[in-house]
Design a protein around this motif. Structure first.
Motif, PDB file in Angstrom:
ATOM      1  N   GLY A  94       0.821  -1.209   0.000  1.00 45.31           N
ATOM      2  CA  GLY A  94       0.000   0.000   0.000  1.00 45.31           C
ATOM      3  C   GLY A  94       0.851   1.254   0.000  1.00 45.31           C
ATOM      4  N   TYR A  95       1.914   1.246   0.783  1.00 38.53           N
ATOM      5  CA  TYR A  95       2.808   2.399   0.840  1.00 38.53           C
ATOM      6  C   TYR A  95       3.457   2.646  -0.511  1.00 38.53           C
ATOM      7  CZ  TYR A  95       6.943   5.164   1.981  1.00 38.53           C
ATOM      8  OH  TYR A  95       7.923   6.120   1.987  1.00 38.53           O
TER       9      TYR A  95
ATOM     10  N   LEU B  47       5.142  10.888   1.699  1.00 33.34           N
ATOM     11  CA  LEU B  47       3.837  11.063   1.061  1.00 33.34           C
ATOM     12  C   LEU B  47       3.352  12.495   1.249  1.00 33.34           C
ATOM     13  CD1 LEU B  47       2.110   7.723   2.181  1.00 33.34           C
ATOM     14  CD2 LEU B  47       3.364   8.186   0.071  1.00 33.34           C
TER      15      LEU B  47
ATOM     16  N   GLY C  56       2.587  15.274  -1.565  1.00 36.78           N
ATOM     17  CA  GLY C  56       1.299  15.952  -1.554  1.00 36.78           C
ATOM     18  C   GLY C  56       1.452  17.456  -1.476  1.00 36.78           C
TER      19      GLY C  56
ATOM     20  N   MET D 112       6.342   8.094   6.325  1.00 37.76           N
ATOM     21  CA  MET D 112       5.115   8.612   5.752  1.00 37.76           C
ATOM     22  C   MET D 112       5.225  10.096   5.359  1.00 37.76           C
ATOM     23  SD  MET D 112       3.393   5.901   5.721  1.00 37.76           S
ATOM     24  CE  MET D 112       1.793   6.491   5.266  1.00 37.76           C
TER      25      MET D 112
ATOM     26  N   ILE E  19       1.889   6.333  -7.160  1.00 41.32           N
ATOM     27  CA  ILE E  19       0.825   7.227  -7.666  1.00 41.32           C
ATOM     28  C   ILE E  19       1.222   8.688  -7.503  1.00 41.32           C
ATOM     29  CG2 ILE E  19      -1.537   8.001  -7.259  1.00 41.32           C
ATOM     30  CD1 ILE E  19      -2.193   5.084  -6.488  1.00 41.32           C
ATOM     31  N   LEU E  20       1.724   9.008  -6.296  1.00 41.55           N
ATOM     32  CA  LEU E  20       2.092  10.402  -6.050  1.00 41.55           C
ATOM     33  C   LEU E  20       3.301  10.815  -6.890  1.00 41.55           C
ATOM     34  CD1 LEU E  20       1.560  10.605  -2.179  1.00 41.55           C
ATOM     35  CD2 LEU E  20       0.170  11.669  -3.950  1.00 41.55           C
TER      36      LEU E  20
ATOM     37  N   ALA F   5       2.437   1.640  -3.412  1.00 46.97           N
ATOM     38  CA  ALA F   5       1.432   2.072  -4.400  1.00 46.97           C
ATOM     39  C   ALA F   5       1.167   3.570  -4.275  1.00 46.97           C
ATOM     40  CB  ALA F   5       0.143   1.280  -4.208  1.00 46.97           C
ATOM     41  N   ALA F   6       1.089   4.023  -3.007  1.00 41.48           N
ATOM     42  CA  ALA F   6       0.868   5.455  -2.795  1.00 41.48           C
ATOM     43  C   ALA F   6       2.034   6.271  -3.323  1.00 41.48           C
ATOM     44  CB  ALA F   6       0.647   5.722  -1.307  1.00 41.48           C
TER      45      ALA F   6
END
Length: 758
Positions: A3-4, A201, A205, A198, A10-11, A6-7
């Motif tokens: 999940g990490y 991310l 963002g 984290m 995407i970002l 993938a994030a």
């Protein structure tokens, strides 16, 4: 982990897209944002390695890139913040870069000194082993420096928010909050020592938000506020409608135009529906048209623009109408339209408008109705303007216009076509010559000097062929005026065919003058001036035209024509220069004892700088001013006396000899002689011939000569034709003569041969 990752993927993809869009943007800030996003990928990539690799050495190196990457982000954010907030602190900026550079060097030296971090091995659920950063003392220094820089950036945005309008709050508040959020997230990530950082991310963002608000975002608050301000102060009316033509917005100007209160939305709707109906518009079709809208009071004119609005799918959303007050513009257009067809001073038709109206009038008139084309012209109107002033001349023109309107009536065609020239198309049966002349004498006078003779000549062409162009009819009426232009008694002249040949001759003379001067057709003739013993002292230069068709022409055939149209100045300058050429030639031959006198026309003072012209000629040809004598007549001194006296005085001071020609033939000779110093008087023997009492004339002539002798002014008597005349003139004391008794005007070659000039 999946999940990490993938994030992160995407970002990262979104960040790469933002970098690509920055390269397409024309905004200056886009280049700096691109740098911020690019260096952001360095710690992101390093953190991805840390999260996915188990090799201690690789992770150790990745942490170095991670820490250096955060420093690069800080450097890029410094440049971005200063540029975005429009600040310029070059010294502080350089110090911050040096601190960041020193910190990067310190991080790179960690493998040697171990002062920044070590790796701490941890296990996940007792099976998987991973490594986290175990902070050394300098790591806290690194964090402190990063915190100080971030707080400095937040301070920059806070200061800008404080100093800017509240409308710009969104521009700086969002980015400032991004920095605060980023600091908090970073500190949480550092102290939790999680395998998955984290904060990366959050970094990405925040980078995406920076791109959006810096490059793509349009400030809605300020845009909306400016929209309101613009339309509130908009000089035109603005109405916005929905798809049902309910009024959504109207500015204060709209309320004034429709005379409604701000909250009344029903009246603008009715206006809109009425507007569409009046101009046959359905409303839900592409339509952009400007129409004239007149308010009910009838005093104001507006231009209304209607435009429907559709969304991307073509669905009708509504429409807007912009109305502009065109009252003043329409008045100005109407005034310009009026001035295009009317004379501004008198209100009569202009020349071209008269031609159109007269042509239409003759076409519509009954065939058996006889018409006259009449023209009027004030004799020496320019002189009236010069002597009494432009205002006096304008008042006289207005009187003529009123007189024409009175005598012809309001339904006839009349115009002022130029200066003092008026024309009138009138049925012959309505023309009463006696009445016209009587009313002219009563009305046409100068208020400044009622005794001054205002002579208004009228030329009449009786129209026998209506197919002749109107301008030609006017020309014929004006030809009739030309036949009496020097007549102070006759005021009305009717056109005759013979006048046409006279006008054509005038045009021929005027049109061929330049070629005549350049081709040698204009030649000087000399008439000797002799003393009492018959010795030639000099000569007067007279003009002759050796015309290829007409033969040798005396001045009487062309001088008056050139005087009337002002071309006499061109001829005079030509003759003066030819005279200077002769004097130069004689000087080179050793005959500078002879002088030549030339004539100056009254018109020369209007078209030439007399002093500069003569001064330039004698300098150009190196002749003595005393050998170039200047003849003037008293008519020259009728106007602008002071100015002309100054010119004459300057010429005399430079050595020119000034002669007063035709002394005694005018009305103010003695008065002029009192005020105007001249060197020589010229008396024409016509003085004796044009009289019924010769003896009285001789007595007057004798007294003039005696008066001149007492004033020590030499006298030249011209027009001497008999021995008897020479005798009694000599007895009177005259010592210089000019006339046929001694010599007639002859060509230069004859004069030089006769007087042994070789």
């Amino acid at each position: 982990m999946s999940g990490y990752l993938a994030a992160v993927i995407i970002l990262t993809t979104l960040v790469l897209y933002c970098i690509y869009r920055c390269t397409k943007s024309n905004k200056e800030i886009a280049g700096t944002v691109r740098i911020v996003l690019t260096v952001l990928l360095i710690p992101v990539a390093a953190n991805a390695v840390i999260a996915t690799v188990d090799n201690r050495t690789v992770i150790y190196i990745a942490y170095i890139f991670y820490l250096i990457g955060t420093n690069l982000i800080l450097g890029a954010l410094i440049r971005y913040s200063l540029q975005y907030c429009d600040y310029d602190y070059p010294v502080a900026e350089r110090i911050a870069y040096l601190v960041i550079l020193a910190d990067c060097i310190s991080v790179c030296l960690n493998p040697v000194f171990g002062h920044v971090y070590e790796l701490e091995q941890k296990s996940l659920n007792g099976d998987s082993i991973y490594y986290t950063l175990d902070s050394g003392w300098y790591h806290y220094v690194h964090l402190g420096l990063s915190f100080i820089i971030i707080m400095g950036l937040i301070a920059i945005f806070t200061t800008r928010m404080h100093r800017s309008s509240k409308l710009y709050m969104e521009r700086y508040l969002v980015i400032g909050l991004v920095f605060v959020f980023d600091v908090i997230w970073e500190f949480i990530s550092v102290f939790t020592k999680s395998r998955y950082n984290m904060s990366m991310l959050g970094f990405m963002g925040c980078g995406i938000l920076i791109y959006f608000f810096s490059v793509r975002y349009h400030m809605f608050l300020i845009t909306h506020q400016m929209f309101n301000k613009v339309f509130e102060n908009f000089s035109n009316a603005a109405f916005f409608y929905d798809d049902k033509y309910n009024c959504l917005y109207m500015n204060p100007t709209s309320c004034k135009i429709l005379d409604i209160k701000k909250g009344d939305l029903e009246k603008p709707k009715n206006f809109m529906l009425g507007f569409l109906k009046e101009y046959n518009v359905s409303g839900r079709e592409e339509f952009f048209k400007r129409q004239v809208f007149v308010r009910e009071d009838g005093e104001h004119v507006f231009w209304a623009e209607y435009k429907p609005v559709y969304d991307k799918r073509g669905i009708f959303l509504g429409a807007f109408v912009i109305m502009q007050d065109r009252t003043e513009e329409e008045k100005k257009i109407a005034e310009e339209r009026y001035l295009a067809t009317h004379d501004e001073l008198t209100g009569l038709l202009s020349m071209n408008a008269f031609y159109d109206v007269a042509e239409e009038r003759l076409k519509m008139a009954a065939p058996d109705t006889e018409y006259l084309m009449m023209a009027s012209n004030i004799r020496e109107f320019k002189l009236i303007n010069d002597v009494f002033g432009r205002d006096a001349g304008d008042r006289l023109l207005k009187k003529i216009a009123s007189l024409i309107t009175e005598l012809a009536g309001p339904d006839q065609a009349y115009a002022r076509i130029a200066a003092d020239k008026f024309v009138l198309l009138l049925p012959k049966k309505e023309f009463n010559e006696e009445n016209v002349l009587a009313r002219s004498r009563e009305v046409l006078f100068l208020e400044e000097n009622p005794e001054y003779p205002v002579v208004n000549h009228i030329g009449i062409y009786e129209i026998t062929d209506r197919n002749i162009p109107i301008p030609s009819m006017v020309d014929r009426a004006r030809m009739a005026i030309s036949s009496i232009k020097n007549n102070l008694v006759q005021r009305v002249a009717w056109y005759e065919d013979e006048m046409r040949s006279s006008i054509l001759w005038e045009q021929k003379v005027t049109g061929s003058l330049d070629e005549a001067m350049s081709s040698g057709q204009i030649v000087p003739y000399l008439q000797a001036q002799v003393d009492v013993n018959g010795k030639v002292e000099g000569a007067e230069v007279l003009v002759r035209w050796q015309h290829p068709e007409e033969g040798l022409m005396a001045p009487g055939r062309f001088i008056d024509i050139l005087e009337q149209n002002g071309r006499i100045a061109n001829l005079d300058v030509f003759m003066w220069e030819e005279t200077c050429k002769i004097l130069k030639k004689w000087k080179e031959l050793g005959r500078d004892d002879l002088y030549l006198s030339v004539n100056i026309s009254p018109k020369d003072f209007y078209f030439l700088d007399i002093y500069e012209t003569f001064r330039g000629l004698v300098d150009k040809y190196d002749v003595e001013p005393k050998n170039l004598r200047l003849e003037i007549t008293e008519s020259i001194m009728m106007t602008d006396i002071e100015m002309k006296l100054q010119v004459i005085d300057k010429l005399r001071k430079d050595g020119f000899i000034v002669e007063m020609d035709d002394f005694g033939s005018g009305y103010s000779s003695l008065n002029l002689l009192k005020d105007m110093p001249v060197d020589i008087l010229k008396i024409d023997m016509v003085f004796l011939r044009k009289t019924r009492d010769t003896e009285r004339a001789r007595i007057i002539l004798q007294q003039i000569i005696k008066m001149a002798q007492k004033l020590i002014i030499p006298v030249i008597t011209e027009g001497v034709e008999t021995e008897e005349q020479v005798g009694f003139l000599t007895d009177m004391g005259c010592e210089m003569f000019q006339g046929y008794y001694f010599a007639k005007p002859i060509s230069l070659e004859e004069f030089e041969k006769k007087n042994n000039v070789a």
